[in-house]
Design a protein around this motif. Sequence first.
Motif, PDB file in Angstrom:
ATOM      1  N   ARG A  55      -6.199  -2.912  -1.384  1.00 31.97           N
ATOM      2  CA  ARG A  55      -5.362  -2.854  -2.755  1.00 31.97           C
ATOM      3  C   ARG A  55      -4.972  -4.201  -3.136  1.00 31.97           C
ATOM      4  O   ARG A  55      -4.843  -4.574  -4.415  1.00 31.97           O
TER       5      ARG A  55
ATOM      6  N   TRP B 185      -2.060   5.256  -6.971  1.00 31.81           N
ATOM      7  CA  TRP B 185      -2.303   5.586  -5.699  1.00 31.81           C
ATOM      8  C   TRP B 185      -1.374   6.662  -5.133  1.00 31.81           C
ATOM      9  O   TRP B 185      -0.489   6.550  -5.237  1.00 31.81           O
TER      10      TRP B 185
ATOM     11  N   PHE C 234      22.333   6.755   2.899  1.00 37.72           N
ATOM     12  CA  PHE C 234      21.557   6.732   4.397  1.00 37.72           C
ATOM     13  C   PHE C 234      22.440   6.143   5.529  1.00 37.72           C
ATOM     14  O   PHE C 234      22.544   6.739   6.489  1.00 37.72           O
ATOM     15  N   MET C 235      23.232   5.003   4.979  1.00 38.06           N
ATOM     16  CA  MET C 235      23.977   4.212   6.043  1.00 38.06           C
ATOM     17  C   MET C 235      24.905   5.319   6.415  1.00 38.06           C
ATOM     18  O   MET C 235      25.396   5.182   7.762  1.00 38.06           O
TER      19      MET C 235
ATOM     20  N   SER D 101       0.838  -1.064   0.080  1.00 37.77           N
ATOM     21  CA  SER D 101      -0.053   0.033   0.002  1.00 37.77           C
ATOM     22  C   SER D 101       0.929   1.222   0.070  1.00 37.77           C
ATOM     23  O   SER D 101       0.466   2.407   0.795  1.00 37.77           O
ATOM     24  N   LEU D 102       1.820   1.482  -1.119  1.00 34.38           N
ATOM     25  CA  LEU D 102       2.731   2.670  -0.974  1.00 34.38           C
ATOM     26  C   LEU D 102       2.005   3.448  -1.884  1.00 34.38           C
ATOM     27  O   LEU D 102       1.577   3.048  -2.843  1.00 34.38           O
ATOM     28  N   GLN D 103       2.512   4.774  -1.780  1.00 37.41           N
ATOM     29  CA  GLN D 103       2.059   5.711  -2.804  1.00 37.41           C
ATOM     30  C   GLN D 103       2.796   5.473  -4.076  1.00 37.41           C
ATOM     31  O   GLN D 103       3.864   4.902  -4.098  1.00 37.41           O
TER      32      GLN D 103
ATOM     33  N   ASN E  48      16.248  -4.560   8.042  1.00 43.74           N
ATOM     34  CA  ASN E  48      16.396  -4.109   9.357  1.00 43.74           C
ATOM     35  C   ASN E  48      15.103  -3.163   9.778  1.00 43.74           C
ATOM     36  O   ASN E  48      14.551  -3.156  10.672  1.00 43.74           O
ATOM     37  N   ILE E  49      15.144  -2.180   8.611  1.00 45.40           N
ATOM     38  CA  ILE E  49      14.094  -1.474   8.908  1.00 45.40           C
ATOM     39  C   ILE E  49      12.717  -1.852   8.080  1.00 45.40           C
ATOM     40  O   ILE E  49      11.625  -1.485   8.633  1.00 45.40           O
TER      41      ILE E  49
ATOM     42  N   SER F   5      25.013   8.313   6.950  1.00 42.24           N
ATOM     43  CA  SER F   5      24.491   9.658   7.447  1.00 42.24           C
ATOM     44  C   SER F   5      23.628   9.323   8.795  1.00 42.24           C
ATOM     45  O   SER F   5      23.563   8.345   9.009  1.00 42.24           O
ATOM     46  N   HIS F   6      23.235  10.402   9.156  1.00 39.31           N
ATOM     47  CA  HIS F   6      22.490  10.204  10.397  1.00 39.31           C
ATOM     48  C   HIS F   6      20.922  10.403  10.116  1.00 39.31           C
ATOM     49  O   HIS F   6      20.081  10.265  11.002  1.00 39.31           O
TER      50      HIS F   6
ATOM     51  N   GLU G  69      11.929  -5.137   7.385  1.00 41.54           N
ATOM     52  CA  GLU G  69      11.207  -6.350   8.455  1.00 41.54           C
ATOM     53  C   GLU G  69      10.567  -7.028   7.387  1.00 41.54           C
ATOM     54  O   GLU G  69       9.465  -7.638   7.554  1.00 41.54           O
TER      55      GLU G  69
ATOM     56  N   VAL H 276      17.348   9.068   9.019  1.00 48.27           N
ATOM     57  CA  VAL H 276      16.487   7.950   9.198  1.00 48.27           C
ATOM     58  C   VAL H 276      15.787   7.838   7.728  1.00 48.27           C
ATOM     59  O   VAL H 276      15.218   8.623   7.134  1.00 48.27           O
TER      60      VAL H 276
ATOM     61  N   PRO I   8       4.526   6.713  -7.771  1.00 41.62           N
ATOM     62  CA  PRO I   8       5.287   7.774  -7.978  1.00 41.62           C
ATOM     63  C   PRO I   8       4.625   8.556  -9.146  1.00 41.62           C
ATOM     64  O   PRO I   8       3.835   8.111  -9.764  1.00 41.62           O
TER      65      PRO I   8
ATOM     66  N   LYS J 198      10.388   3.455   6.022  1.00 40.19           N
ATOM     67  CA  LYS J 198       9.978   2.292   5.898  1.00 40.19           C
ATOM     68  C   LYS J 198       9.694   1.845   4.497  1.00 40.19           C
ATOM     69  O   LYS J 198      10.241   0.845   3.824  1.00 40.19           O
TER      70      LYS J 198
END
Lengths: 311, 441
Positions: B152, B170, A127-128, A55-57, A171-172, A130-131, A174, A133, A59, A136
């Motif tokens: 979905r 979406w 990302f890794m 259920s991601l947006q 890890n993020i 840098s600080h 999951e 975040v 692009p 997900k």
Amino acid sequence: MPASLLVTSYVNPDLDGVAGAVAYGEFLAQTNQENTVAFIGELHQETKFVLNYFSLQHPLIIDNTDSFDQIILVDSSDLAALEGHINPAKVIEIIDHRSLHETDKFSNAKSQIELVGAAATLVAERFMNSHIVLSKSSAILLYSAIISNTLNFKGSITTERDRFAATYLNNIAELPSDYWRQLFTAKSDLSGSKLKATLAGDFATFSINNNRLGIAQVEVMNVKQLIASRVAEITEALTGLQSDNSLDFIFLNLLDLETGTNYLVTSDLNTQALLSSVFSASFANCVALNNPPLMRKQIVPLIKAELELNS
Amino acid sequence: MGIDKPSPNEAAPKNPENMETVKYKGKLFEVISEQVEIDGRIMHFEKVRRSPGVRLIIGDGQGNIMLTREFRRELNKFDYRLPGGKVFDSLDEFNSFKSQGGDLMIKAKEAAIKEAKEETGFTPSSLTHYSTSQLGATVEWDLHYFMGTVDRSEGKAQELELGENIEVTWFSEEQVKKMILDATTFSEERSVAALVRFFNQPETSHESQAKSEGTLLADAITERGLGSIRLRTKNLASLARISDVIFVGSSLVGKTTLVDSVRAAVATNPELATIFQIPKRIITRPERANDNLVENTFVGNEIFNSMVEHGEIGVHWVRKMEGNRQEQYGFLATDKDKIPVLSGNNAIINNKESVSPASLLPEALIIAVYSPEDVRKERMQQRSPDLLAEKPEEARYRLADRAISMYPEAHIIIKNFGRYQDETRDDTAQLFALLAKLKSK
């Protein structure tokens, strides 16, 4: 007014291009660099699967890049794949992972081109280191891209950096350890007209020494069944693409997602001759086994060398 | 041509007795002249009529809204739109439906469901009428907006008509709000108006639903930007109330250090002291060298059980160790109006049935402290050299007790290793300050 910045990938981008651009756009936004992430063309089926599954947006899809002053390209570094939609002078940064690139044509761009398995790995590393975040949703996209590009770490383009980035990302994100199966199954839906559309959807053309070469790439589960039943459809679609694009050579680079087996498919005799000489492959009924398995981006430099040698 | 326009304050009354003369009729449009009597005068009003349409505002329940991307012939380009279509296939159908006295809303809703199915492949289980857009006095072309939600993962193939090129996409509410402001991206202006109103109505925006305490805390932490803290937003959303805080994590991840920082913060800040209490822990294992006696008291099983019976121990649970060995963990009872901050271990999640009281976990903010295995091993070598030498099995068990198993339950994860290690104490203190602020509202 600050210059408007677009972060994008090549036309009809694959999952790696989409994931890399979306995540990099997020990275830039977190470092106060306003930008818009958008793509030209259509998303691959695999990308749509990931977006819907989580259920991601989606692009944004745009028709042209005229309203942007600056452009950043992720997973893209050659002009052909941009199909004339992007003015190279506007490109200020390139992040890519293929060896055949045309960074010299982008005079204003600083580029990071490193031969890892996926552009997603390079973005994850930003990302890794840098600080910042990572969200997900971006972690899910990047992780999926690495799994997809490296064929679940089985492909020979896989590097330690890809594995490390994937560990960090999961890890993020999951995601379960058998997630790759769902991803690959979604990628493998070639029922009916999807076969032709998939062939055309991941089709790249190259000009080498006045030779025009077209290579489609398809990665699915259960390639043996595909070859047993649908070779005629494949070669027909390839013949169509060959004449539409005025190509001298054309073939399909076919990979089995589960076993990693690689087949080359073409009915064009000139192409069969070329491939036989480059890869010592022998064609039977338009299909040849290619060992060791190779991705298109690894094949192109080899063909290039062959054609230049014989010119 | 002698047709008077109505004055601004007098809309042409829609009186079924008003005579309509059709001046021109095509397939989609008709031009009619309506004869109206006002104050004894006969006036004629010309208008154009088109059969009504429907538009759908469909959400996925995760904050995203469906838009369709369609190639529009009249614009000669792609356009983002709300899915929808006609209520009737022709003007004749519309007119005959009206003359039979049918309920337009029911018909419109049916059309909306049908359009959703054909154009997008999704069938909403229920649709609510949101608004109706009327174009104007002289042009009758109503658009009925309906809203609903779909899953979905249940999309089917679209049933498009010849020549239709429609893609389902979406976008988050935030993104849609941006897109509708750009006329080149989203051109149907009546839908722009409907969406703007939709987003600005408190009862239709999902942001307005009462936020759980977990989500409120998450928002505060995100705003503050605490680098070593990672939020499990889904888990936090389902944490309606926070009545206690439990630190969990394998041995040697640094729980004690962080609980210490909370203890220090509570000791120096009277405001925090009114909200949090950090009770002493009672454990039934033998004391070891280097044990923290500020945090723990070590007693035998009989004393532990007697303390529980007499209400001296408030919270307790059982931790299964190597082989058949068990240890009991408990905390001294705390004041009723304070939030206890407990240093737990994975048993609180892995052995849930043993946790007493049962109400502890549902309202507990679970903070998982994480360090990778090599870091933990190093810490063990420094802290308990006697354990490795004398009880290698227990040492192995404690190291094997990986942090990963409790991730699914945790609400907050504190990364206590490497470059994060310098920030964790401050971040933890700030986290508690934010929680105190939230609870004192």
